[in-house]
Design a protein around this motif. Sequence first.
Motif, mmCIF file in Angstrom:
data_model
loop_
_atom_site.group_PDB
_atom_site.id
_atom_site.type_symbol
_atom_site.label_atom_id
_atom_site.label_comp_id
_atom_site.label_asym_id
_atom_site.label_seq_id
_atom_site.Cartn_x
_atom_site.Cartn_y
_atom_site.Cartn_z
ATOM 1 N N UNK A 218 -41.241 39.444 -85.732
ATOM 2 C CA UNK A 218 -39.957 40.106 -85.967
ATOM 3 C C UNK A 218 -39.865 41.406 -85.202
ATOM 4 N N UNK A 219 -38.731 41.640 -84.556
ATOM 5 C CA UNK A 219 -38.489 42.899 -83.856
ATOM 6 C C UNK A 219 -37.824 43.866 -84.831
ATOM 7 N N UNK A 220 -38.563 44.871 -85.268
ATOM 8 C CA UNK A 220 -38.043 45.774 -86.297
ATOM 9 C C UNK A 220 -36.860 46.592 -85.797
ATOM 10 N N UNK B 77 -19.672 46.223 -90.684
ATOM 11 C CA UNK B 77 -18.707 45.126 -90.653
ATOM 12 C C UNK B 77 -18.276 44.713 -92.060
ATOM 13 N N UNK B 78 -19.224 44.755 -92.994
ATOM 14 C CA UNK B 78 -18.941 44.309 -94.362
ATOM 15 C C UNK B 78 -18.449 45.424 -95.275
ATOM 16 N N UNK B 79 -18.600 46.671 -94.827
ATOM 17 C CA UNK B 79 -18.239 47.788 -95.684
ATOM 18 C C UNK B 79 -19.224 48.016 -96.809
ATOM 19 N N UNK B 80 -20.505 47.650 -96.576
ATOM 20 C CA UNK B 80 -21.551 47.821 -97.586
ATOM 21 C C UNK B 80 -22.470 48.982 -97.210
ATOM 22 N N UNK B 81 -23.327 49.373 -98.138
ATOM 23 C CA UNK B 81 -24.227 50.499 -97.917
ATOM 24 C C UNK B 81 -25.568 50.013 -97.362
ATOM 25 N N UNK B 82 -26.161 50.734 -96.419
ATOM 26 C CA UNK B 82 -27.494 50.386 -95.925
ATOM 27 C C UNK B 82 -28.536 50.450 -97.041
ATOM 28 N N UNK B 83 -29.607 49.679 -96.890
ATOM 29 C CA UNK B 83 -30.660 49.683 -97.909
ATOM 30 C C UNK B 83 -31.380 51.022 -97.963
ATOM 31 N N UNK B 84 -31.400 51.739 -96.834
ATOM 32 C CA UNK B 84 -32.040 53.056 -96.816
ATOM 33 C C UNK B 84 -30.959 54.110 -96.978
ATOM 34 N N UNK B 85 -31.015 54.848 -98.055
ATOM 35 C CA UNK B 85 -29.910 55.709 -98.472
ATOM 36 C C UNK B 85 -30.065 57.158 -98.009
ATOM 37 N N UNK B 86 -28.957 57.899 -97.936
ATOM 38 C CA UNK B 86 -29.032 59.333 -97.651
ATOM 39 C C UNK B 86 -29.876 60.085 -98.674
ATOM 40 N N UNK B 87 -29.839 59.650 -99.928
ATOM 41 C CA UNK B 87 -30.648 60.298 -100.961
ATOM 42 C C UNK B 87 -32.142 60.172 -100.651
ATOM 43 N N UNK B 88 -32.552 58.971 -100.228
ATOM 44 C CA UNK B 88 -33.962 58.768 -99.894
ATOM 45 C C UNK B 88 -34.354 59.586 -98.670
ATOM 46 N N UNK B 89 -33.453 59.675 -97.701
ATOM 47 C CA UNK B 89 -33.691 60.526 -96.526
ATOM 48 C C UNK B 89 -33.911 61.969 -96.952
ATOM 49 N N UNK C 207 -37.307 52.528 -88.564
ATOM 50 C CA UNK C 207 -37.161 51.112 -88.213
ATOM 51 C C UNK C 207 -38.254 50.234 -88.792
ATOM 52 N N UNK C 208 -39.451 50.814 -89.022
ATOM 53 C CA UNK C 208 -40.602 50.009 -89.433
ATOM 54 C C UNK C 208 -40.345 49.241 -90.730
ATOM 55 N N UNK C 209 -39.521 49.848 -91.631
ATOM 56 C CA UNK C 209 -39.303 49.257 -92.954
ATOM 57 C C UNK C 209 -38.550 47.925 -92.891
ATOM 58 N N UNK C 210 -37.966 47.607 -91.719
ATOM 59 C CA UNK C 210 -37.228 46.358 -91.576
ATOM 60 C C UNK C 210 -38.112 45.211 -91.087
ATOM 61 N N UNK C 211 -39.390 45.485 -90.847
ATOM 62 C CA UNK C 211 -40.283 44.412 -90.408
ATOM 63 C C UNK C 211 -40.701 43.561 -91.613
ATOM 64 N N UNK C 212 -40.730 42.227 -91.461
ATOM 65 C CA UNK C 212 -41.029 41.347 -92.599
ATOM 66 C C UNK C 212 -42.416 41.510 -93.202
ATOM 67 N N UNK C 213 -43.353 42.124 -92.483
ATOM 68 C CA UNK C 213 -44.689 42.286 -93.064
ATOM 69 C C UNK C 213 -44.645 43.147 -94.329
ATOM 70 N N UNK C 214 -43.728 44.102 -94.379
ATOM 71 C CA UNK C 214 -43.653 44.985 -95.547
ATOM 72 C C UNK C 214 -43.002 44.289 -96.738
ATOM 73 N N UNK C 215 -42.099 43.357 -96.452
ATOM 74 C CA UNK C 215 -41.532 42.559 -97.539
ATOM 75 C C UNK C 215 -42.635 41.782 -98.258
#
Length: 328
Positions: free
Chosen positions: A283-285, A298-310, A124-132
């Motif tokens: 921001x609440x991560x 809802x959009x049928x898109x892929x998450x930014x964090x991928x199974x490959x990266x996992x 979850x931490x990667x979704x906090x704006x400080x890392x952007x």
Amino acid sequence: MQQIKWGILSSAAIARKQMVPAIKEAGNAVLYAVASSSGRAEETASEWGAEKAYDSYEDLLKDPNVEAVYIPLPNALHKEWVIKSMNHGKHVLVEKPAAVTSDEIREIREAGKDSGVTWMEGFMYQFHPQHDYVKELLKDNAVGKVKRIRSSFSFPLDLGSKNIRLSSALGGGSLFDVGCYCVHACRYLLDQEPASAFSDARKIKNIDVDISTTAILSFEEVDCIIDCSFDEAALNRYEIAGTKGRIEVPFAFRPDQNPNGGMGEVILKDEKGAVKEHRTFEGNQFTRQITHFSQCLLDGTKPVYTPESTHNNMKVIEALYTSQNQVR
């Protein structure tokens, strides 16, 4: 607004404290069902505000109204219940680490392809704006050429307790529990995979998991030093050292634990150590993670964090554990 109907497998503390409020705060998600094997499913559902309560995980997965599930079970149970959820056609957000070996991650990836569902590991931490903002600084060469990253995540745990983090059978250990964030952060910040990985660990009598781990990841031009522990004062931070300065993120993984109002902080220093800039970020991560994943569904898109990266993150963790065994 359309909303994804979420189910939660177990009444784990992280679900109660973090994910339930996050689902309620996200505009595109709703907590629909809770399953607990403790016999307290009805009580938990009432407390959390869920419409449905189930005394078994299987029964929740059979509910056709549940679209996505959050799995905060002990690490060693993740693979089993992620795949079972997929086989019931449920999208999955699973707590980190998604499994305890790279082979298990491979099985999850294959099951995801076969079932056609979307799944993501919950860093979850990667979704906090400080890392952007940190990424922006790196892109702008704010500290020159990056040479080293130091990342730490520790907290004191009652080592005489029956906490699942202290059980090897359940996938415990400081590297699995908190060190995995440090590994992820190094890969995330550099957008690279390490060429080599080495670590050593401290264990104590009657506990067969690592209580503390220190590691080195060597990338093409950057060395990363990682430390994590159940036996030290609380710390969750990373620091990026470059040829012209440093970036410090003092509450990198849990900014909500910052006594300064739960804010994220990014400190930019020059080559002599003087502070050039000190910015804070709200921001609440956890909410941002749920919002992102739900919107992908809802959009049928892929998450930014991928199974490959996992998968790659687990291969690094696995290499670190293997090196510990070789040393010992």
